[in-house]
Motif scaffolding. Structure first.
Motif, PDB file in Angstrom:
ATOM      1  N   ASP A 381       0.813  -1.293  -0.081  1.00  0.00           N
ATOM      2  CA  ASP A 381       0.031  -0.139  -0.038  1.00  0.00           C
ATOM      3  C   ASP A 381       0.816   1.171  -0.174  1.00  0.00           C
ATOM      4  OD1 ASP A 381      -1.951  -1.515   0.072  1.00  0.00           O
ATOM      5  OD2 ASP A 381      -2.367  -1.475   2.370  1.00  0.00           O
ATOM      6  N   TRP A 382       2.126   1.083   0.345  1.00  0.00           N
ATOM      7  CA  TRP A 382       3.081   2.378   0.189  1.00  0.00           C
ATOM      8  C   TRP A 382       3.540   2.541  -1.175  1.00  0.00           C
ATOM      9  CZ3 TRP A 382       5.279   4.857   4.761  1.00  0.00           C
ATOM     10  CH2 TRP A 382       4.549   4.413   6.172  1.00  0.00           C
ATOM     11  N   THR A 383       3.850   4.090  -1.505  1.00  0.00           N
ATOM     12  CA  THR A 383       4.325   4.288  -2.873  1.00  0.00           C
ATOM     13  C   THR A 383       5.826   4.688  -2.825  1.00  0.00           C
ATOM     14  OG1 THR A 383       2.260   5.066  -3.087  1.00  0.00           O
ATOM     15  CG2 THR A 383       3.418   5.604  -4.761  1.00  0.00           C
ATOM     16  N   PRO A 384       6.544   3.697  -3.455  1.00  0.00           N
ATOM     17  CA  PRO A 384       8.057   3.950  -3.689  1.00  0.00           C
ATOM     18  C   PRO A 384       8.197   5.385  -4.417  1.00  0.00           C
ATOM     19  CG  PRO A 384       7.684   1.593  -4.103  1.00  0.00           C
ATOM     20  CD  PRO A 384       6.357   2.570  -4.148  1.00  0.00           C
ATOM     21  N   GLN A 385       9.225   6.146  -4.052  1.00  0.00           N
ATOM     22  CA  GLN A 385       9.667   7.190  -4.609  1.00  0.00           C
ATOM     23  C   GLN A 385      11.111   7.094  -4.918  1.00  0.00           C
ATOM     24  OE1 GLN A 385       7.618  10.413  -5.216  1.00  0.00           O
ATOM     25  NE2 GLN A 385       5.959   8.525  -5.157  1.00  0.00           N
ATOM     26  N   VAL A 386      11.537   6.886  -6.107  1.00  0.00           N
ATOM     27  CA  VAL A 386      12.903   6.626  -6.308  1.00  0.00           C
ATOM     28  C   VAL A 386      13.653   7.730  -7.089  1.00  0.00           C
ATOM     29  CG1 VAL A 386      14.673   4.850  -6.881  1.00  0.00           C
ATOM     30  CG2 VAL A 386      12.511   4.203  -6.237  1.00  0.00           C
ATOM     31  N   TYR A 387      14.676   8.243  -6.388  1.00  0.00           N
ATOM     32  CA  TYR A 387      15.329   9.370  -7.189  1.00  0.00           C
ATOM     33  C   TYR A 387      16.613   9.490  -6.457  1.00  0.00           C
ATOM     34  CZ  TYR A 387      14.228  12.169  -3.311  1.00  0.00           C
ATOM     35  OH  TYR A 387      14.149  13.163  -1.980  1.00  0.00           O
ATOM     36  N   GLY A 388      17.405  10.708  -7.223  1.00  0.00           N
ATOM     37  CA  GLY A 388      18.879  10.779  -6.402  1.00  0.00           C
ATOM     38  C   GLY A 388      19.928  11.099  -7.377  1.00  0.00           C
ATOM     39  N   HIS A 389      21.050  10.798  -6.523  1.00  0.00           N
ATOM     40  CA  HIS A 389      22.446  11.040  -7.208  1.00  0.00           C
ATOM     41  C   HIS A 389      22.896  10.050  -7.770  1.00  0.00           C
ATOM     42  CE1 HIS A 389      21.303  14.796  -4.736  1.00  0.00           C
ATOM     43  NE2 HIS A 389      21.308  14.010  -3.738  1.00  0.00           N
ATOM     44  N   ALA A 390      22.376   9.433  -8.865  1.00  0.00           N
ATOM     45  CA  ALA A 390      22.701   7.979  -9.143  1.00  0.00           C
ATOM     46  C   ALA A 390      24.169   8.048  -9.644  1.00  0.00           C
ATOM     47  CB  ALA A 390      21.658   7.480 -10.472  1.00  0.00           C
ATOM     48  N   GLY A 391      24.521   9.322 -10.431  1.00  0.00           N
ATOM     49  CA  GLY A 391      25.951   8.987 -10.908  1.00  0.00           C
ATOM     50  C   GLY A 391      27.202   8.884  -9.798  1.00  0.00           C
ATOM     51  N   ASP A 392      26.590   9.007  -8.225  1.00  0.00           N
ATOM     52  CA  ASP A 392      27.480   8.902  -7.081  1.00  0.00           C
ATOM     53  C   ASP A 392      26.947   7.570  -6.360  1.00  0.00           C
ATOM     54  OD1 ASP A 392      28.497  11.494  -7.236  1.00  0.00           O
ATOM     55  OD2 ASP A 392      26.812  12.380  -6.531  1.00  0.00           O
ATOM     56  N   GLY A 404      -4.165   9.260   4.056  1.00  0.00           N
ATOM     57  CA  GLY A 404      -5.211   9.014   5.304  1.00  0.00           C
ATOM     58  C   GLY A 404      -4.976   8.187   6.541  1.00  0.00           C
ATOM     59  N   MET A 405      -3.550   7.696   6.157  1.00  0.00           N
ATOM     60  CA  MET A 405      -3.052   7.003   7.275  1.00  0.00           C
ATOM     61  C   MET A 405      -2.485   7.898   8.582  1.00  0.00           C
ATOM     62  SD  MET A 405      -0.161   4.182   7.673  1.00  0.00           S
ATOM     63  CE  MET A 405      -0.836   2.514   7.111  1.00  0.00           C
ATOM     64  N   PRO A 406      -3.098   7.638   9.921  1.00  0.00           N
ATOM     65  CA  PRO A 406      -2.680   8.689  10.741  1.00  0.00           C
ATOM     66  C   PRO A 406      -0.991   8.598  10.693  1.00  0.00           C
ATOM     67  CG  PRO A 406      -4.417   7.209  11.464  1.00  0.00           C
ATOM     68  CD  PRO A 406      -4.079   6.615  10.174  1.00  0.00           C
ATOM     69  N   ARG A 407      -0.510   9.817  11.263  1.00  0.00           N
ATOM     70  CA  ARG A 407       0.797  10.099  11.240  1.00  0.00           C
ATOM     71  C   ARG A 407       1.574   8.993  12.323  1.00  0.00           C
ATOM     72  NH1 ARG A 407       5.476  13.783  11.101  1.00  0.00           N
ATOM     73  NH2 ARG A 407       4.748  14.930   9.289  1.00  0.00           N
ATOM     74  N   HIS A 408       0.940   8.734  13.574  1.00  0.00           N
ATOM     75  CA  HIS A 408       1.691   7.988  14.362  1.00  0.00           C
ATOM     76  C   HIS A 408       1.764   6.651  13.872  1.00  0.00           C
ATOM     77  CE1 HIS A 408      -2.540   7.378  15.637  1.00  0.00           C
ATOM     78  NE2 HIS A 408      -2.138   6.254  16.097  1.00  0.00           N
TER      79      HIS A 408
END
Ligand code: FAD
Ligand code: LAC
Ligand code: ZN
Length: 484
Positions: A381-392, A404-408
Motif C-alpha cells: 500500500d506504500w508508494t515508492p519514490q525513487v530518485y537521487g544522485h545515481a552518478g554517485d 489518510g493513514m494517521p501519522r503515528h
C-alpha cells in the motif's frame, strides 16, 4: 517540557547567558524558541532551556564556557534544514541549550588570487555562492536547501547535493576550518592552503561530526572557476540499468565535464506537480526513469555540441529513448524544478519514509530492484519514490504511506520499513547514509552496524575531544555509548 518555569539551576544558566549575550540574543519564551525546535519535514519537535544566538566567535566561546560551567550540553544549530533530527534536543530528556549560528554570518575575506573564501559558519550556502560569484568564481556545493542551510551546517553534515560527481562532498571543498572546542578553546586551520601535510588533518574530524565535537565558527572554502557554459539535458530511459550505463559512458566520454547526473523515477512526477501544477515533463512519463544530465565547461569547449553528440549516440545505441537539451537557462531551470519540486512535494504530502543510501555504482540497478521488490511484497500500500544522485551511487529510496493513514501509525510502520531497507543496503555492503548523516534518527542502526574496532575508535575520538559529553549528546552516537 522544560520552559518557561525552569529550575533555579537552569534560571541561573539563563541569567549567565543573558549577561554574556544580551537580552535579544537569548530566547527563552516557547513562542520565540519554537522556530528553532521543529524541523523542516515536521517529523520532530524538541525543547531547549534556551536558544542562544551569539553574534561573534567570542560570544560562541562564552556560550560554551557558561554551559560547561553549568554542566549543560550544547546543540549547535545552523539553518535547521537537516533531515535526521540532529540540530535540536528532543523534548524529553536532559536540558540542553541550542546555540544557533545564524547571527554569525560575515564574509571575512574573498581571495580571488587564491580562489578561496573565508567566512563565518552562519553564512547561508547561497550567501557563500553569491560571494564566490562576485569575484568571478564559483562555490559548487549545490542542494535544494541552499537558501537556508549554512556553510557550518554543510561542514558539520559533510553535505552532498547535485554536484558531488565533479566537485566532491563538502569535505572536498573545505581548505580550512575554525571551531570552538568543548573546553571553550578555539581551534583553527584557516590558512587557505591547498597542500599542507603537517600531521593529522584535524579539520576532517569536524567535517561530518554533526556538532558532536565542537561548534564550527569559520570556514575557508575552496572555489572553482565559473563555467562559461552550463548545458542541461532531460532524458527518458527504459530502466535504471540503462541510466547507469549512460552515466558510465558520460563520465568516460565527456572527460569529467559532467557536473550532475540525477535520476527521477517517473512515479515522483505527481509530487513535483503538488508544488507547481504546471510542471510539464520534457519527455514522456511512460519512460520509467528520467535522467537529468548537466555538463559545465570553460569557453574554449563547445559544451552544447559535446552534450548533443553524446546524447545522439545514446539514442542510436538504444540506451536513451528520448532526450531534450535545454535551449535557455529558463528551460534548464524548469527541468531542475521537477527534481527540486518532488522533494518539496513529499514534505507537503506529509510523513514519509526518507532515505539517502549508497551502494557501489555497479550495484545501483540491482539495489533499486531489490528495494522495489521488498516494498511491493511487504508494503504494497506504500508508494515508492525513487530518485537521487545515481552518478554517485546515492539513491533516495523513499516511501509514501497510504493516503489518510494517521501519522503515528505511519511512523510506526516507517521504522520497520527503514529496518527492512537498511538490511538490503547492508546486503549490498552499502551505506545507510550517503549524505544526510546519522543525527538522532539513525543512531542505533549506525552504531549496531559498526564493527567493534570501528566503535572503539569512534568513541575514542569523541571522548578525547569531548570528555564531558557536552556537545550534542544523543546525536550520532547513542547516549549510553558515548563514554561507556
Ligand atoms: P542544521 O540542520 O542546522 O544542523 C545539521 C547538523 O549539523 C546538526 O547535527 C547540528 O548540530 C550540526 N551543526 C549545524 N551547524 C553547525 C556548526 N556551525 N557547528 C557544529 N555543528 C553544526 N543534504 C545533502 O547532503 N544533500 C542534498 O541534496 C540535500 N538536499 C536537501 C533538500 C532540502 C529541501 C532539505 C530541507 C534538506 C536537504 N539536505 C541535503 C539536508 C540539509 O540541507 C543538509 O544536511 C545541510 O548541510 C544542513 O545544514 P544546516 O545549516 O541546515 O544544518
Ligand atoms: C535531495 C535531498 C533530499 O537530494 O538530499 O533532494
Ligand atoms: Zn540528496
Amino acid at each position: 517540557v522544560l520552559s518557561p518555569a525552569a529550575s533555579p539551576a537552569l534560571e541561573s544558566l539563563r541569567a549567565d547567558l543573558l549577561g554574556a549575550l544580551g537580552q535579544s540574543a537569548v530566547l527563552v519564551r516557547p513562542e520565540d524558541k519554537a522556530g528553532f525546535l521543529t524541523d523542516w519535514s515536521g517529523d520532530w519537535t524538541g525543547d531547549a532551556v534556551a536558544v542562544a544566538r551569539p553574534g561573534s566567535v567570542r560570544e560562541v566561546r562564552a556560550c560554551v564556557d557558561i554551559c560547561r560551567r553549568h554542566g549543560i550540553a550544547v546543540v549547535p544549530q545552523g539553518g535547521n534544514t537537516g533531515l535526521v533530527g540532529g540540530a535540536f534536543p528532543p523534548a524529553s530528556g536532559k536540558a540542553m541549550v541550542v546555540v544557533s549560528l545564524s547571527r554569525l554570518d560575515a564574509v571575512r575575506r574573498a581571495d580571488a588570487a587564491n580562489a578561496t573564501l573565508d567566512l563565518d559558519a552562519g553564512c547561508t550556502l547561497q550567501k557563500a555562492k553569491d560571494a564566490a560569484d562576485a569575484i568571478g568564481l564559483q562555490f559548487p556545493l549545490a542542494l535544494g536547501a541552499q537558501g537556508s542551510c549554512q556553510v557550518g551546517g554543510n561542514a558539520a553534515t559533510n553535505a552532498g547535493g547535485v554536484n558531488v560527481l565533479r566537485f566532491g562532498m563538502a569535505r572536498d571543498l573545505i581548505l580550512g576550518l575554525e571551531a570552538v572546542l568543548p573546553d571553550g578553546s578555539l581551534w583553527s586551520s584557516m590558512r587557505g592552503l591547498r597542500k599542507d601535510n603537517r600531521g593529522y588533518d584535524l579539520k576532517q574530524l569536524f567535517i561530518g561530526s554533526e556538532g558532536t565535537l565542537g561548534i564550527v565558527t569559520g570556514l575557508c572554502l575552496k572555489l572553482h572557476p565559473k563555467p562559461a557554459t552550463v548545458e542541461t539535458a532531460y532524458v527518458g530511459v527504459g530502466s535504471v540499468e540503462d541510466a547507469m550505463a549512460i552515466s558510465a559512458l558520460a563520465r568516460a566520454e565527456l572527460s569529467e565535464l559532467v557536473t550532475a547526473f540525477e535520476i527521477i523515477g517517473t512515479e515522483c512526477l505527481p509530487l513535483a506537480r503538488l508544488v507547481d501544477a504546471d510542471l510539464a515533463s520534457p519527455v514522456s512519463p511512460t519512460f520509467p526513469v528520467h535522467v537529468l544530465i548537466e555538463l559545465s565547461c570553460g569557453r574554449r569547449l563547445d559544451g552544447r555540441a559535446l552534450l548533443e553528440g553524446f546524447l545522439a549516440d545514446m539514442l542510436a545505441q538504444g540506451l536513451a529513448g528520448d532526450a531534450v537539451v535545454a535551449q535557455s537557462q529558463a528551460q534548464a531551470r524548469r527541468f531542475w524544478a521537477i527534481r527540486e519540486g518532488l522533494v518539496e512535494g513529499q514534505a507537503r504530502r506529509g510523513y514519509h519514509v526518507r532515505s539517502d543510501v549508497s551502494v557501489r555504482l555497479g550495484d545501483v540497478a540491482a539495489f533499486v530492484a531489490a528495494a522495489r521488490a521488498f516494498a511491493a511484497r511487504d508494503w504494497p500500500d506504500w508508494t515508492p519514490q525513487v530518485y537521487g544522485h545515481a552518478g554517485d551511487g546515492n539513491i533516495h529510496f523513499n516511501l509514501l504511506p497510504p493516503t489518510g493513514m494517521p501519522r503515528h501509525e505511519a511512523q510506526a510502520h516507517g521504522r520497520r520499513i527503514t529496518e527492512g531497507l537498511f538490511a538490503i543496503v547492508e546486503a549490498f555492503r552499502g551505506s545507510i547514509s550517503a549524505e544526510h548523516g546519522i543525527g538522532r534518527a539513525r543512531t542505533d542502526a549506525f552504531w549496531n552496524g559498526l564493527g567493534a574496532v570501528e566503535r572503539k575508535t569512534m568513541r575514542a575520538v569523541k571522548v578525547a575531544l569531548d570528555p564531558l559529553a557536552l556537545m550534542n549528546p544523543g546525536c550520532l552516537i547513542p547516549l549510553a555509548k558515548e563514554s561507556a
